[in-house]
Design a protein around this motif. Structure first.
Motif, PDB file in Angstrom:
ATOM      1  N   THR A  37     -53.127  43.553  30.846  1.00  0.00           N
ATOM      2  CA  THR A  37     -52.375  43.161  32.054  1.00  0.00           C
ATOM      3  C   THR A  37     -53.334  42.738  33.146  1.00  0.00           C
ATOM      4  O   THR A  37     -54.553  42.929  33.055  1.00  0.00           O
ATOM      5  N   ASP A  38     -52.776  42.152  34.212  1.00  0.00           N
ATOM      6  CA  ASP A  38     -53.603  41.726  35.352  1.00  0.00           C
ATOM      7  C   ASP A  38     -54.132  42.893  36.151  1.00  0.00           C
ATOM      8  O   ASP A  38     -55.025  42.719  36.983  1.00  0.00           O
ATOM      9  N   ASP A  39     -53.592  44.101  35.950  1.00  0.00           N
ATOM     10  CA  ASP A  39     -54.001  45.251  36.732  1.00  0.00           C
ATOM     11  C   ASP A  39     -55.180  45.994  36.092  1.00  0.00           C
ATOM     12  O   ASP A  39     -55.554  47.059  36.534  1.00  0.00           O
ATOM     13  N   GLN A  40     -55.801  45.416  35.061  1.00  0.00           N
ATOM     14  CA  GLN A  40     -56.836  46.118  34.315  1.00  0.00           C
ATOM     15  C   GLN A  40     -58.002  46.520  35.200  1.00  0.00           C
ATOM     16  O   GLN A  40     -58.520  47.615  35.075  1.00  0.00           O
ATOM     17  N   ASN A  41     -58.416  45.664  36.121  1.00  0.00           N
ATOM     18  CA  ASN A  41     -59.604  45.940  36.927  1.00  0.00           C
ATOM     19  C   ASN A  41     -59.269  46.384  38.350  1.00  0.00           C
ATOM     20  O   ASN A  41     -60.160  46.485  39.185  1.00  0.00           O
ATOM     21  N   LYS A  42     -57.994  46.597  38.615  1.00  0.00           N
ATOM     22  CA  LYS A  42     -57.635  47.012  39.973  1.00  0.00           C
ATOM     23  C   LYS A  42     -57.891  48.502  40.167  1.00  0.00           C
ATOM     24  O   LYS A  42     -57.840  49.288  39.225  1.00  0.00           O
ATOM     25  N   GLU A  43     -58.144  48.870  41.451  1.00  0.00           N
ATOM     26  CA  GLU A  43     -58.421  50.272  41.761  1.00  0.00           C
ATOM     27  C   GLU A  43     -57.213  51.157  41.490  1.00  0.00           C
ATOM     28  O   GLU A  43     -57.342  52.339  41.189  1.00  0.00           O
ATOM     29  N   THR A  44     -56.041  50.557  41.567  1.00  0.00           N
ATOM     30  CA  THR A  44     -54.834  51.371  41.368  1.00  0.00           C
ATOM     31  C   THR A  44     -54.719  51.882  39.950  1.00  0.00           C
ATOM     32  O   THR A  44     -54.028  52.877  39.687  1.00  0.00           O
ATOM     33  N   THR A  45     -55.366  51.210  38.997  1.00  0.00           N
ATOM     34  CA  THR A  45     -55.267  51.654  37.596  1.00  0.00           C
ATOM     35  C   THR A  45     -56.012  52.962  37.378  1.00  0.00           C
ATOM     36  O   THR A  45     -55.751  53.653  36.401  1.00  0.00           O
ATOM     37  N   ALA A  46     -56.953  53.293  38.303  1.00  0.00           N
ATOM     38  CA  ALA A  46     -57.692  54.551  38.151  1.00  0.00           C
ATOM     39  C   ALA A  46     -57.158  55.625  39.085  1.00  0.00           C
ATOM     40  O   ALA A  46     -57.756  56.681  39.202  1.00  0.00           O
ATOM     41  N   GLY A  47     -56.046  55.371  39.770  1.00  0.00           N
ATOM     42  CA  GLY A  47     -55.530  56.323  40.719  1.00  0.00           C
ATOM     43  C   GLY A  47     -54.442  57.207  40.196  1.00  0.00           C
ATOM     44  O   GLY A  47     -53.680  57.771  40.970  1.00  0.00           O
ATOM     45  N   TYR A  48     -54.334  57.320  38.882  1.00  0.00           N
ATOM     46  CA  TYR A  48     -53.247  58.119  38.322  1.00  0.00           C
ATOM     47  C   TYR A  48     -53.419  59.606  38.613  1.00  0.00           C
ATOM     48  O   TYR A  48     -52.492  60.385  38.471  1.00  0.00           O
ATOM     49  N   ASP A  49     -54.652  60.031  39.015  1.00  0.00           N
ATOM     50  CA  ASP A  49     -54.872  61.444  39.285  1.00  0.00           C
ATOM     51  C   ASP A  49     -54.861  61.769  40.775  1.00  0.00           C
ATOM     52  O   ASP A  49     -55.180  62.885  41.164  1.00  0.00           O
ATOM     53  N   GLN A  50     -54.511  60.816  41.653  1.00  0.00           N
ATOM     54  CA  GLN A  50     -54.508  61.018  43.089  1.00  0.00           C
ATOM     55  C   GLN A  50     -53.123  61.463  43.562  1.00  0.00           C
ATOM     56  O   GLN A  50     -52.122  61.212  42.889  1.00  0.00           O
ATOM     57  N   PRO A  51     -53.052  62.154  44.739  1.00  0.00           N
ATOM     58  CA  PRO A  51     -51.741  62.550  45.261  1.00  0.00           C
ATOM     59  C   PRO A  51     -50.918  61.322  45.632  1.00  0.00           C
ATOM     60  O   PRO A  51     -51.448  60.283  45.994  1.00  0.00           O
ATOM     61  N   VAL A  52     -49.631  61.468  45.540  1.00  0.00           N
ATOM     62  CA  VAL A  52     -48.725  60.378  45.893  1.00  0.00           C
ATOM     63  C   VAL A  52     -48.271  60.576  47.340  1.00  0.00           C
ATOM     64  O   VAL A  52     -47.635  61.590  47.664  1.00  0.00           O
ATOM     65  N   ILE A  53     -48.638  59.619  48.200  1.00  0.00           N
ATOM     66  CA  ILE A  53     -48.323  59.702  49.627  1.00  0.00           C
ATOM     67  C   ILE A  53     -47.549  58.459  50.022  1.00  0.00           C
ATOM     68  O   ILE A  53     -47.922  57.337  49.662  1.00  0.00           O
ATOM     69  N   VAL A  54     -46.475  58.662  50.739  1.00  0.00           N
ATOM     70  CA  VAL A  54     -45.675  57.532  51.216  1.00  0.00           C
ATOM     71  C   VAL A  54     -45.841  57.402  52.724  1.00  0.00           C
ATOM     72  O   VAL A  54     -46.037  58.389  53.428  1.00  0.00           O
ATOM     73  N   ARG A  55     -45.792  56.171  53.175  1.00  0.00           N
ATOM     74  CA  ARG A  55     -45.883  55.858  54.611  1.00  0.00           C
ATOM     75  C   ARG A  55     -44.531  55.338  55.068  1.00  0.00           C
ATOM     76  O   ARG A  55     -43.957  54.450  54.434  1.00  0.00           O
ATOM     77  N   LEU A  56     -44.054  55.864  56.164  1.00  0.00           N
ATOM     78  CA  LEU A  56     -42.746  55.485  56.673  1.00  0.00           C
ATOM     79  C   LEU A  56     -42.870  55.023  58.117  1.00  0.00           C
ATOM     80  O   LEU A  56     -43.584  55.641  58.927  1.00  0.00           O
ATOM     81  N   ASN A  57     -42.184  53.931  58.429  1.00  0.00           N
ATOM     82  CA  ASN A  57     -42.086  53.414  59.796  1.00  0.00           C
ATOM     83  C   ASN A  57     -43.449  52.993  60.344  1.00  0.00           C
ATOM     84  O   ASN A  57     -43.749  53.213  61.511  1.00  0.00           O
ATOM     85  N   THR A  58     -44.272  52.371  59.517  1.00  0.00           N
ATOM     86  CA  THR A  58     -45.555  51.859  60.000  1.00  0.00           C
ATOM     87  C   THR A  58     -45.370  50.498  60.653  1.00  0.00           C
ATOM     88  O   THR A  58     -44.390  49.789  60.400  1.00  0.00           O
ATOM     89  N   LEU A  59     -46.358  50.125  61.487  1.00  0.00           N
ATOM     90  CA  LEU A  59     -46.275  48.839  62.173  1.00  0.00           C
ATOM     91  C   LEU A  59     -46.577  47.679  61.236  1.00  0.00           C
ATOM     92  O   LEU A  59     -46.023  46.590  61.389  1.00  0.00           O
ATOM     93  N   ASP A  60     -47.489  47.903  60.279  1.00  0.00           N
ATOM     94  CA  ASP A  60     -47.840  46.844  59.330  1.00  0.00           C
ATOM     95  C   ASP A  60     -48.316  47.490  58.040  1.00  0.00           C
ATOM     96  O   ASP A  60     -48.359  48.718  57.905  1.00  0.00           O
ATOM     97  N   ASP A  61     -48.710  46.664  57.095  1.00  0.00           N
ATOM     98  CA  ASP A  61     -49.132  47.166  55.790  1.00  0.00           C
ATOM     99  C   ASP A  61     -50.473  47.878  55.828  1.00  0.00           C
ATOM    100  O   ASP A  61     -50.799  48.648  54.922  1.00  0.00           O
ATOM    101  N   GLN A  62     -51.263  47.622  56.855  1.00  0.00           N
ATOM    102  CA  GLN A  62     -52.595  48.203  56.915  1.00  0.00           C
ATOM    103  C   GLN A  62     -52.598  49.591  57.545  1.00  0.00           C
ATOM    104  O   GLN A  62     -53.547  50.354  57.373  1.00  0.00           O
TER     105      GLN A  62
END
Length: 800
Positions: free
Chosen positions: A376-401
């Motif tokens: 897949t296209d996600d092979q080299n992305k950092e997200t593919t190695a984040g399966y062991d990280q906590p899952v955190i959601v952001r709500l009501n932010t001003l932008d994506d950053q």
């Protein structure tokens, strides 16, 4: 102080011959009268000896020596009040105070003859004073049109101007109603002797005056701005007076009427502005006799019948960062409550799944990522190695950053918020750097911090001996290990009853009823004791009657912190729709308290200059960068715009139209200069004009040309209110001024006698004046008179 003289003798060579001759003559006189058969022989002998003694005294050539003011060598200032309070006419007086003062200062009038003797002994300097001191040749320009009575300013200026010159004193002609000092300053050692002359009597017969006005305001929901005014009502017993609050556009916001009763003292008016807008607003308080729509001929002056008020309720948006270790009910109610507050915006960072242990997949040689992503296209992305990280959601932010990497790690990321709320999150969620940054957020940035109760906060969350735990208002190192059984009941403590943000009802009985209807709460982080300086706002009472702190607050550095030990306050909102409304209001008020005093990157403060009769204010602008460090090379401008009040609305409810050709008030742009005492501080001075308010907007631009921010503040000149606050002469202030400076009070009727004796008072430049007494007529006539009296007594007895 009148200088005392001494007697000296220049004929010392004749002292003993004169004494011997007088002694011989006295012996002969008393010997000759020893056998005289007359009733008053010793009277006759005494008179003859006294006459001989005076003649012997003349042989010694007595001289009278004393100190006197050297003519023309000393300066003497005559300062006359030129403020508008002299236009008042006292009860029973035939003319206003201004006319009385003009008569005293007219050298051609009977009352002004005192000036001739003063100019003969001193170099007289004449001055008029109101907001400032003005040197004049004469007092023909006395018009009493000044806006303030600057007694302190005038005396400070005279003391500085003649500090190295011989100033013998100041004759101060005024009613004493100083606008630049309420009492005589502690340090008056450099001031010359002041001789006050009181102008005025007991005050006018009729007058309404705004003596004291106070504004109580909060930034909290449904908390009205309270205005209380104390109005003096001299001579209005039995009359009705009307007070009103108006907006700048002439709209009447509220009106009240009082009937003045005899002996009731000042009339008290209390207004509540429930619709006061957010941010800066101006209001005018006026009071008049009922039925008087224009200038009243029955009142001494209308200058003291109004005052402009400035209300600053703060204006957002205020940003709050909510951090939780798990989704919970508390966030639901808190978020729903703040959605209805247009001034507060809450951004949430919620962990929905904890970090899981990392393991290795059995894949191809050299493959480190999850084989599921192979091809897949996600092979080299950092997200593919984040399966062991906590899952955190952001709500009501001003932008994506915003918060893309989790909780902020840099000051410029965290310091953009005004408050931080932690809920159900353990201390290990933060790195050591983030914990220290959170403490800096409160102590240096001045932000608000709130920790909510739960399973993983306070001591249960491991915050003891951490930077976050150190700034909490409660001790965590010694937890309460003996909790009472069962649920707890929430109640306000003594300090909580005094805080408007902690209450939801307008009176105590309704508030107690509301607290009694709250359901029992079951989640409680028990704390043994609070820290010194912290305030307990609310307590929790268990079934055994034991109390424990439930809501504690304190100041920490530049900011404030709070600990809410209750972990299930949401139960309150589940009881009924009315309880839910109360819960949401309580959350809004608590959050508003957190952000109420949090400074922005650009802050504008208004500081009146001390001892300044013109009402000059210092506009102090503090500029901080994104890290809240002082910016020392900024360009700071302050734009000041006067606020002009229109006349009240017409009977039809509309606003009176503008007069043809009327121009809008002009704006003034001031350049603030860097302070030499504090980095990041820029100051400018502004002298308010007129009696309306003024609004100042500060703008700061850094060296790169980027705007650091803006700030708004306002004020209202109180010169007229201070000038006419009391129309009775302030004799007590003048008496204290004279006593502290070495002068004395001088009645207007005794001015001529005072100036005649003034050359004998102590002055910086004195001279010795000697007058011979031995050939003065009164000594010779006294001696001859004694001898003639002795001869007359003898003749009445029939002796030669």
């Amino acid at each position: 102080m009148v200088m005392q003289g001494v007697v000296t003798f220049t004929g010392e060579a004749w002292r003993w011959p004169a004494v011997l001759a007088l002694a011989a003559g006295a012996v002969l006189v008393f010997w000759s009268y020893r056998a005289r058969p007359i009733r008053r022989r010793w009277w006759c002998a005494g008179l003859k000896v006294l006459g001989l003694a005076l003649l012997a005294l003349c042989v010694l050539e007595p001289q009278w020596s004393r100190q006197r003011v050297r003519p023309g060598a000393n300066l003497f200032a005559v300062a006359a009040d030129n403020s508008r309070s002299l236009q008042v006419q006292d009860n029973g007086a035939g003319a206003p105070r201004l006319e009385q003062l003009r008569q005293l200062l007219d050298p051609l009038s009977m009352e002004g003859k005192w000036q001739a003797s003063l100019t003969g002994a001193f170099d007289v300097r004449r001055y008029l004073f109101n907001q400032r001191l003005q040197a004049v040749e004469g007092f023909s320009g006395l018009t009493a049109d000044g806006g303030a009575t600057g007694i302190g300013t005038a005396l400070h200026t005279l003391a500085d101007r003649f500090r190295s010159r011989p100033l013998a004193g100041v004759l101060l002609l005024t009613d004493g109603n100083a606008t630049d000092m309420a009492a005589v300053p502690e340090e008056v050692s450099g001031w010359p002797p002041v001789y006050p002359v009181v102008i005025g009597g007991t005050g006018p017969a009729r007058d309404l005056s705004v003596r004291k006005i106070s504004v109580t305001q909060t930034a909290f929901e449904d908390a009205p701005v309270t205005v209380q005014a104390d109005v003096g009502t001299t001579g209005f017993e039995g009359a009705a007076v009307v007070a009103r609050l108006t907006a700048p556009d002439g709209r009447v916001e509220e009106e009240q009427k009082r009937t003045v009763t005899a002996g009731s003292g000042p009339a008290v008016f209390r207004f509540e502005l429930k619709a006061a807008p957010a941010g800066l607003s101006f209001h005018r308080f006026t009071v008049r006799e009922e039925g008087e729509s224009g200038p009243s001929t029955r009142e001494a002056t209308l200058e003291n019948n109004q005052q402009v008020l400035v209300v600053d309720r703060g204006q957002g948006p205020y940003r709050v960062l909510y951090v939780s270790g798990r989704p919970n009910w508390e966030y639901k109610f808190l978020n729903r409550a703040l959605e209805g507050d247009q001034q507060v915006r809450m951004t949430a960072l919620i962990r929905v799944a904890r970090r899981e242990p990392k393991f290795s997949f059995l894949g191809r040689a050299g493959e480190t990522s999850n084989p599921i992503y192979r091809g897949t296209d996600d092979q080299n992305k950092e997200t593919t190695a984040g399966y062991d990280q906590p899952v955190i959601v952001r709500l009501n932010t001003l932008d994506d950053q915003e918060l893309a990497t989790g909780f902020p790690k840099l000051p410029e990321e965290l310091f953009r918020y005004h408050a931080v709320i932690l809920d159900d999150v353990e201390s290990e969620f933060f790195t050591r750097t983030q914990s220290a940054l959170l403490q800096r957020f409160v102590s240096e940035r001045g932000g608000g911090f709130l920790m909510l109760g739960g399973m993983e906060t306070f001591g249960e969350g491991g915050y003891a001996r951490t930077p976050v735990g150190d700034m909490l208002p409660v001790h965590l190192d010694r937890p309460d290990v003996t909790p009472g059984p069962g649920p707890v009941r929430f109640d306000l403590d003594r300090e909580g009853w005094l805080q408007p943000w902690a209450r939801l009802r307008a009176n105590e009985s309704d508030e107690r009823s509301r607290i009694g209807d709250m359901p029992p709460l079951r989640v409680m982080n028990r704390i043994r004791e609070v820290k010194p300086g912290a305030s307990v706002i609310a307590t929790a009472l268990d079934t055994t009657g034991k109390k424990a702190p439930a809501l504690v607050v304190q100041r920490f550095g530049r900011g404030r912190t709070a600990g809410l030990m209750i972990g299930d306050l949401w139960r309150w909102g589940m009881k009924s729709p009315e309880s839910r409304t109360d819960l949401e209001k309580a959350w809004r008020q608590l959050v508003r308290w957190l952000v109420a005093d949090v400074p922005g990157r650009v802050a504008l403060a208004v500081e009146p200059k001390p001892n300044d009769a013109s009402g000059t204010v210092d506009l102090q602008v503090r500029v901080r960068n994104a890290d809240f460090q002082p910016v020392e090379n900024a360009a700071v401008t302050v734009e000041v715009e006067p606020v002009v009040f229109a006349e009240p609305a017409t009977a039809g409810g509309g606003v009176p139209p503008k007069t043809e050709g009327e121009l809008p008030p002009s704006k003034l742009v001031l350049q603030a200069e860097p302070s030499l005492e504090e980095p990041g501080l820029y100051t400018a001075s502004y002298v308010p004009q007129g009696i309306g308010g003024w609004k100042a907007t500060a703008k700061a631009v850094n060296a790169d040309g980027a705007e650091e921010g803006r700030a708004v503040a306002g004020g209202a000149p109180e010169l007229a209110a201070q000038e006419f606050r009391s129309l009775q002469p302030n004799t007590a202030l003048l008496e204290e001024l004279a006593r502290r400076t070495g002068g004395r009070m001088v009645p207007a009727s005794e001015l001529e006698a005072f100036t005649a004796k003034l050359p004998q008072e102590k002055a910086p430049v004195m001279e010795t004046w000697t007058e011979p007494l031995w050939h003065t007529p009164w000594i010779f006539l006294t001696a001859v008179g004694c001898l003639l009296a002795e001869w007359g007594l003898r003749r009445t007895q029939g002796l030669p």
